[in-house]
Design a protein around this motif. Structure first.
Motif, PDB file in Angstrom:
ATOM      1  N   ASP A  82      28.297  43.297  32.048  1.00 45.57           N
ATOM      2  CA  ASP A  82      28.412  42.083  31.234  1.00 45.57           C
ATOM      3  C   ASP A  82      29.304  41.050  31.928  1.00 45.57           C
ATOM      4  OD1 ASP A  82      26.786  43.027  29.239  1.00 45.57           O
ATOM      5  OD2 ASP A  82      28.410  43.492  27.835  1.00 45.57           O
ATOM      6  N   LYS A  83      28.933  39.791  31.768  1.00 46.46           N
ATOM      7  CA  LYS A  83      29.720  38.690  32.310  1.00 46.46           C
ATOM      8  C   LYS A  83      30.678  38.205  31.225  1.00 46.46           C
ATOM      9  CE  LYS A  83      27.244  38.686  36.108  1.00 46.46           C
ATOM     10  NZ  LYS A  83      27.806  39.191  37.393  1.00 46.46           N
ATOM     11  N   VAL A  84      31.966  38.224  31.512  1.00 43.23           N
ATOM     12  CA  VAL A  84      32.967  37.907  30.498  1.00 43.23           C
ATOM     13  C   VAL A  84      34.045  36.995  31.063  1.00 43.23           C
ATOM     14  CG1 VAL A  84      32.609  40.093  29.277  1.00 43.23           C
ATOM     15  CG2 VAL A  84      34.363  39.944  31.062  1.00 43.23           C
ATOM     16  N   CYS A  85      34.750  36.343  30.146  1.00 40.30           N
ATOM     17  CA  CYS A  85      35.993  35.656  30.506  1.00 40.30           C
ATOM     18  C   CYS A  85      37.053  36.139  29.526  1.00 40.30           C
ATOM     19  CB  CYS A  85      35.840  34.140  30.470  1.00 40.30           C
ATOM     20  SG  CYS A  85      35.268  33.431  28.907  1.00 40.30           S
ATOM     21  N   ALA A  86      38.293  36.165  29.986  1.00 36.84           N
ATOM     22  CA  ALA A  86      39.320  36.811  29.172  1.00 36.84           C
ATOM     23  C   ALA A  86      40.665  36.138  29.323  1.00 36.84           C
ATOM     24  CB  ALA A  86      39.444  38.286  29.554  1.00 36.84           C
ATOM     25  N   LEU A  87      41.410  36.159  28.230  1.00 35.05           N
ATOM     26  CA  LEU A  87      42.827  35.812  28.231  1.00 35.05           C
ATOM     27  C   LEU A  87      43.585  37.088  28.568  1.00 35.05           C
ATOM     28  CD1 LEU A  87      44.902  33.527  27.356  1.00 35.05           C
ATOM     29  CD2 LEU A  87      44.990  34.738  25.172  1.00 35.05           C
ATOM     30  N   VAL A  88      44.458  37.036  29.566  1.00 31.45           N
ATOM     31  CA  VAL A  88      45.220  38.221  29.966  1.00 31.45           C
ATOM     32  C   VAL A  88      46.703  37.870  30.011  1.00 31.45           C
ATOM     33  CG1 VAL A  88      43.323  39.284  31.231  1.00 31.45           C
ATOM     34  CG2 VAL A  88      44.856  37.718  32.433  1.00 31.45           C
ATOM     35  N   ALA A  89      47.544  38.880  29.879  1.00 32.83           N
ATOM     36  CA  ALA A  89      48.989  38.657  29.892  1.00 32.83           C
ATOM     37  C   ALA A  89      49.552  38.604  31.306  1.00 32.83           C
ATOM     38  CB  ALA A  89      49.689  39.754  29.106  1.00 32.83           C
ATOM     39  N   GLY A  90      48.700  38.821  32.287  1.00 33.45           N
ATOM     40  CA  GLY A  90      49.090  38.804  33.689  1.00 33.45           C
ATOM     41  C   GLY A  90      48.032  39.528  34.495  1.00 33.45           C
ATOM     42  N   GLY A  91      48.120  39.400  35.824  1.00 34.27           N
ATOM     43  CA  GLY A  91      47.217  40.141  36.687  1.00 34.27           C
ATOM     44  C   GLY A  91      45.963  39.418  37.107  1.00 34.27           C
ATOM     45  N   GLY A  92      45.818  38.148  36.735  1.00 33.21           N
ATOM     46  CA  GLY A  92      44.569  37.434  36.990  1.00 33.21           C
ATOM     47  C   GLY A  92      44.328  37.074  38.441  1.00 33.21           C
ATOM     48  N   TYR A  93      45.390  36.894  39.230  1.00 27.38           N
ATOM     49  CA  TYR A  93      45.231  36.521  40.638  1.00 27.38           C
ATOM     50  C   TYR A  93      44.952  37.782  41.461  1.00 27.38           C
ATOM     51  CZ  TYR A  93      47.655  31.966  39.758  1.00 27.38           C
ATOM     52  OH  TYR A  93      48.044  30.721  39.306  1.00 27.38           O
TER      53      TYR A  93
END
Length: 341
Positions: free
Chosen positions: A98-109
Motif C-alpha cells: 500500500d502507498k501511504v503517507c504518515a505523521l511520525v514522531a521522528g525517523g523520517g530522514y
C-alpha cells in the motif's frame, strides 16, 4: 523498540541509510550514516520511504532546541510517504504494497521508517510521493490549530503569518475551501503575489506595510477572527491589535522569541482567546482522532482539486543539509522535501 516487534521480512535489509545529527549546530551537522532498519512494533507499520518533508521543527531539533519525545527516533523527519513493507502486531488497516503517507514522531530522514497505523493515511490519487510527503505535518497542524482550536467558520477572516511557508500555503487553501476569507503576511511582493494566486484575499508585505492597519482596512475595521502565528515576539501585541472582538489567536511557533511585553487590556476588552499547541509529543489517541477528522474532511478536498501541496524544491536524502540551508534562507515558497532512493 518493543520486544514484540515483528521480524523484518527477508526483502528488507538489516541496515539502512539515515541522516544523523552529529552535534547540534548548522546544516553541515546533518550527515548520512548507517543505522539498523527499525522493526514495526504493535500498531506500527514499516514504510519504505520515497520522500520525506522538511519542516521548521527539524531545524530546531538540529540546533538542539526541540528534542524528540521519549521513545522516538533521534533521526529527524516528521512526515513521510512511501510503500508499506512490513506489518507489526495488532495492525489491520493496511497491507503490504500500500502507498501511504504518515505523521511520525521522528525517523523520517531515512530509507525506512516505522509509523503508527492510526496516524497513517493513504496517498491521495493523483499525487506524487513527494507531494504526499508534504501533507501530513502541515495538514495535521492546520486542521488542529485553525479549525479545531481556532474554530474558524465560513465567512470569518483568518490571518496567517508566513503565508508562503508549507503551513501558510496549506492554510490558505483549506480556509478558502471551507468558506473563510484569508489574509496573510509575507516578506516580499513576489511571495505576496504567490499567496494571492493561491486564493488569499489580502497579502501584506510586512517589510513595507503595517499588517495591523491593512487587516483592519480589509475587514471594515473589525479585524481577524482567527490568527495563526508562528512568529511570536513582537507579533504577539500586534496580533492583539489585529484581532476582532472574540478573536482567537493560535500560537504554533516562536521564530522571534517566546517572550514579549504585551498589554493584556486588549485581551479583556476584545474577549480574546490566545491558545497554542505542539503536535509531536501529543498522545497517540489525540493524533489518531485528528487523522480521522482529516480523512473525512480534508482528504476529499484533494480529490476535488481544491487542495494540493505547493512544492518548492526537492533534494536527495544525502543532501539534507542543503535542504535546511534553503529553509533557513526563507526564500522558499511551499514545501521542501527529501527524495529517497
Amino acid at each position: 523498540m518493543s520486544t514484540t516487534s515483528a521480524p523484518l521480512p527477508a526483502s528488507v535489509p538489516a541496515t539502512m541509510t539515515a541522516i544523523t545529527i552529529g552535534a547540534f549546530g548548522g546544516p553541515e551537522v546533518l550527515t548520512p550514516g548507517e543505522r539498523p532498519t527499525p522493526a514495526p512494533g504493535p500498531g506500527e507499520i514499516l514504510v519504505k520511504v520515497e520522500a520525506a518533508g522538511v519542516n521548521r521543527p527539524d531545524v530546531m531539533q538540529r540546533k538542539g532546541l526541540y528534542p524528540p519525545p521519549p521513545g522516538a527516533s533521534d533521526v529527524p523527519g516528521l512526515e513521510i510517504a512511501g510503500t508499506v513493507v512490513a506489518l507489526g502486531p495488532q495492525t489491520s488497516r493496511y497491507k503490504l504494497g500500500d502507498k501511504v503517507c504518515a505523521l511520525v514522531a521522528g525517523g523520517g530522514y531515512a530509507q525506512y521508517c516505522t509509523a503508527q497505523e492510526a496516524i497513517t493515511l493513504p496517498v491521495p490519487e493523483g499525487l506524487s510521493m513527494a507531494e504526499a510527503a508534504a501533507l501530513p505535518e502541515t495538514v495535521f497542524t492546520v486542521w488542529n490549530n485553525i479549525f479545531e482550536r481556532g474554530h474558524l467558520a465560513a465567512g470569518e477572516w483568518l490571518l496567517v503569518h508566513g503565508g508562503t511557508s508549507g503551513i501558510g500555503t496549506t492554510a490558505i487553501q483549506m480556509a478558502k475551501a471551507f468558506g473563510a476569507h484569508v489574509a496573510v503576511t509575507a516578506g516580499s511582493d513576489d511571495k505576496c503575489a504567490a499567496c494571492i494566486r493561491l486564493g488569499a484575499d489580502l497579502a501584506v508585505n510586512y517589510r513595507e506595510k503595517d499588517f495591523v492597519a491593512e487587516v483592519k482596512s480589509a475587514t471594515g475595521g473589525k479585524g481577524a477572527n482567527v490568527i495563526l502565528d508562528m512568529i511570536g515576539g513582537p507579533y504577539i501585541q500586534k496580533n492583539y491589535e489585529a484581532a476582532a472582538v472574540d478573536g482567537r489567536i493560535v500560537q504554533i511557533a516562536f521564530q522571534k522569541g517566546a517572550k514579549a511585553e504585551v498589554d493584556f487590556m486588549r485581551v479583556m476588552m476584545k474577549r480574546l482567546v490566545h491558545t497554542g499547541s505542539t503536535l509531536r509529543a501529543r498522545p497517540l489517541a489525540e493524533k489518531a482522532a485528528l487523522a480521522e477528522g482529516i480523512m473525512q474532511k480534508v482528504w476529499p478536498l484533494i480529490s476535488e482539486g481544491r487542495l494540493r501541496p505547493v512544492m518548492d524544491q526537492s533534494f536527495p536524502l544525502a543532501e539534507a543539509a542543503r535542504a535546511h540551508e534553503r529553509m533557513e534562507a526563507s526564500t522558499h515558497i511551499g514545501k521542501i522535501v527529501l527524495t529517497v532512493s
